[in-house]
Enzyme design. Structure first.
Site, PDB file in Angstrom:
ATOM      1  CE1 TYR A  54      76.755  56.245 -32.934  1.00 32.85           C
ATOM      2  CE2 TYR A  54      74.408  55.943 -33.310  1.00 32.85           C
ATOM      3  CZ  TYR A  54      75.521  55.732 -32.537  1.00 32.85           C
ATOM      4  OH  TYR A  54      75.429  55.016 -31.367  1.00 32.85           O
ATOM      5  CG  HIS A 123      77.732  58.808 -27.540  1.00 34.13           C
ATOM      6  ND1 HIS A 123      77.690  59.018 -28.887  1.00 34.13           N
ATOM      7  CD2 HIS A 123      77.794  57.463 -27.394  1.00 34.13           C
ATOM      8  CE1 HIS A 123      77.721  57.873 -29.529  1.00 34.13           C
ATOM      9  NE2 HIS A 123      77.788  56.906 -28.650  1.00 34.13           N
ATOM     10  CB  SER A 202      76.955  45.914 -29.506  1.00 33.18           C
ATOM     11  OG  SER A 202      77.347  46.997 -30.308  1.00 33.18           O
ATOM     12  N   PRO A 203      73.810  43.975 -28.893  1.00 29.99           N
ATOM     13  CG  PRO A 203      71.511  43.724 -29.274  1.00 29.99           C
ATOM     14  CD  PRO A 203      72.637  44.720 -29.394  1.00 29.99           C
ATOM     15  CG  LEU A 204      72.437  40.433 -32.444  1.00 32.75           C
ATOM     16  CD1 LEU A 204      71.825  40.735 -33.800  1.00 32.75           C
ATOM     17  CD2 LEU A 204      72.087  39.022 -31.991  1.00 32.75           C
ATOM     18  N   GLY A 205      76.866  41.230 -30.407  1.00 31.09           N
ATOM     19  CA  GLY A 205      78.319  41.260 -30.525  1.00 31.09           C
ATOM     20  C   GLY A 205      78.784  41.811 -31.855  1.00 31.09           C
ATOM     21  NE  ARG A 206      80.959  47.328 -31.690  1.00 31.28           N
ATOM     22  CZ  ARG A 206      80.985  47.338 -30.366  1.00 31.28           C
ATOM     23  NH1 ARG A 206      81.147  46.212 -29.710  1.00 31.28           N
ATOM     24  NH2 ARG A 206      80.848  48.458 -29.697  1.00 31.28           N
ATOM     25  CG  PHE A 208      82.011  37.355 -33.870  1.00 29.97           C
ATOM     26  CD1 PHE A 208      83.165  37.761 -34.510  1.00 29.97           C
ATOM     27  CD2 PHE A 208      81.926  36.030 -33.449  1.00 29.97           C
ATOM     28  CE1 PHE A 208      84.219  36.871 -34.733  1.00 29.97           C
ATOM     29  CE2 PHE A 208      82.965  35.131 -33.663  1.00 29.97           C
ATOM     30  CZ  PHE A 208      84.114  35.553 -34.310  1.00 29.97           C
TER      31      PHE A 208
END
Length: 326
Positions: A54, A123, A202-206, A208
């Site tokens: 990152y 990773h 990404s539980p929020l769909g990045r 979206f």
């Protein structure tokens, strides 16, 4: 905040992903990012997630600075194995050989300014190195006290079995959300059979699924989502807007946000699941944390899953997708 167990590692029920604090999602602000990390810790978050890629490298430095006087409040997770190619930002070179594992760990410890890492992930699985060699080297770091617990990210079912036979794997970090459910068929049953906790990234769909994007013009300047995730590219994005709109309508009926509803679904997947939504702003952090106390009924869950069909577009470009569930 309630806590959950990742095998034998107790963490807050929701963690914080720190990737976006060092790029990828547009402009960064180190001062606000550090304030967000502090607010997370003040509100019961313990699991902070970073990785050496990152930035690359700069996110570990940032996280290390943020926790310098709060180390005892943090379950610090970082990852190794994706090697940055300065000549090609999209290149994904993977290494899991024993020599590299040790070198990467020493470098992460230095950047983070700590004497141990609480949860150390590979990773992505290196197809050219037996997983037994990689995990064997990671296990040596545990014996030396430099690492406390081991994890894998986006590993396949058989790889998980082989890895766990070398040393207990505490957590599997994989993408999991209402619109990304790849791990449910084969990977999740094996992880649960072996007692391995799930860290859902990404539980929020990045972003979206929060409904904050109504067109591709809403993506911040410098945002790279549409360069790496086909669901954000022209054509697919517009087709997927219906998903966000349905979630927003369902959330409004309950007096919550679409993001909170999507996060509550991930929380409902089991007491061994810890989502790590990423944000670099305190406002979104506090909104996300409210989802921890949002309880869904079986009817709620059924309705949510019906509202989110398979989205248009894969979750990664083909060359990246080939490194998942391996």
């Amino acid at each position: 905040m309630n806590t959950r167990l990742l095998r034998d590692l107790r963490v807050g029920a929701q963690g914080l992903g720190c990737l976006g604090m060092s790029g990828f999602y547009g402009k960064t602000d180190d001062t606000e990012s550090i304030a967000t990390i502090h607010a997370a810790l003040d509100n019961g978050v313990t699991l902070l997630d970073t990785a050496d890629m990152y930035g690359p490298h700069t996110n570990e430095v940032l996280v290390g600075k943020a926790i310098a006087d709060r180390r005892d409040q943090v379950v610090l997770a970082t990852k190794f194995g994706v090697v940055h190619d300065p000549a090609n930002a999209k290149a994904r070179n993977l290494r899991g050989d024993a020599a590299y594992v040790r070198t990467a760990c020493e470098a992460s410890l230095k950047r983070l300014g700590v004497d141990h890492i609480d949860l150390y992930y590979q990773h992505r699985v290196d197809p050219n190195t037996p997983i037994e060699e990689t995990v064997g080297a990671m296990a040596e770091l545990v014996r030396e006290g430099k690492v406390r617990h081991l994890g894998l990210s986006e590993a396949g079912a058989q790889t998980i079995r082989r890895a766990n036979a070398v040393h207990p794997i505490t957590a599997l970090q994989s993408e999991w959300s209402l619109w990304t459910r790849d791990l449910e068929d084969e990977v999740l049953p094996v992880a649960r059979e072996l007692g391995i906790g799930i860290v859902a990234y990404s539980p929020l769909g990045r972003g979206f699924l929060t409904g904050r994007f109504t067109s591709r013009a809403d993506l911040p300047e410098g945002d790279q989502r549409d360069q790496f995730q086909p669901r954000f590219t022209e054509g697919n994005f517009e087709q997927n807007l219906g998903i966000a709109e349905r979630l927003r309508a369902m959330a409004a009926e309950r007096g919550v946000t679409a993001g909170q509803l999507a996060l509550a679904w991930v929380h409902s997947r089991g007491v061994d699941v810890v989502p790590i939504p990423g944000t670099k702003r305190r406002t979104y952090l506090l909104e996300n944390l409210a989802a921890v106390d949002l309880i869904l009924t079986p009817e709620d869950i059924k309705a949510l899953e019906a509202a989110v069909p398979t989205p248009a577009g894969a979750r990664y470009l083909p060359e990246y997708l080939s490194t998942t569930n391996r």
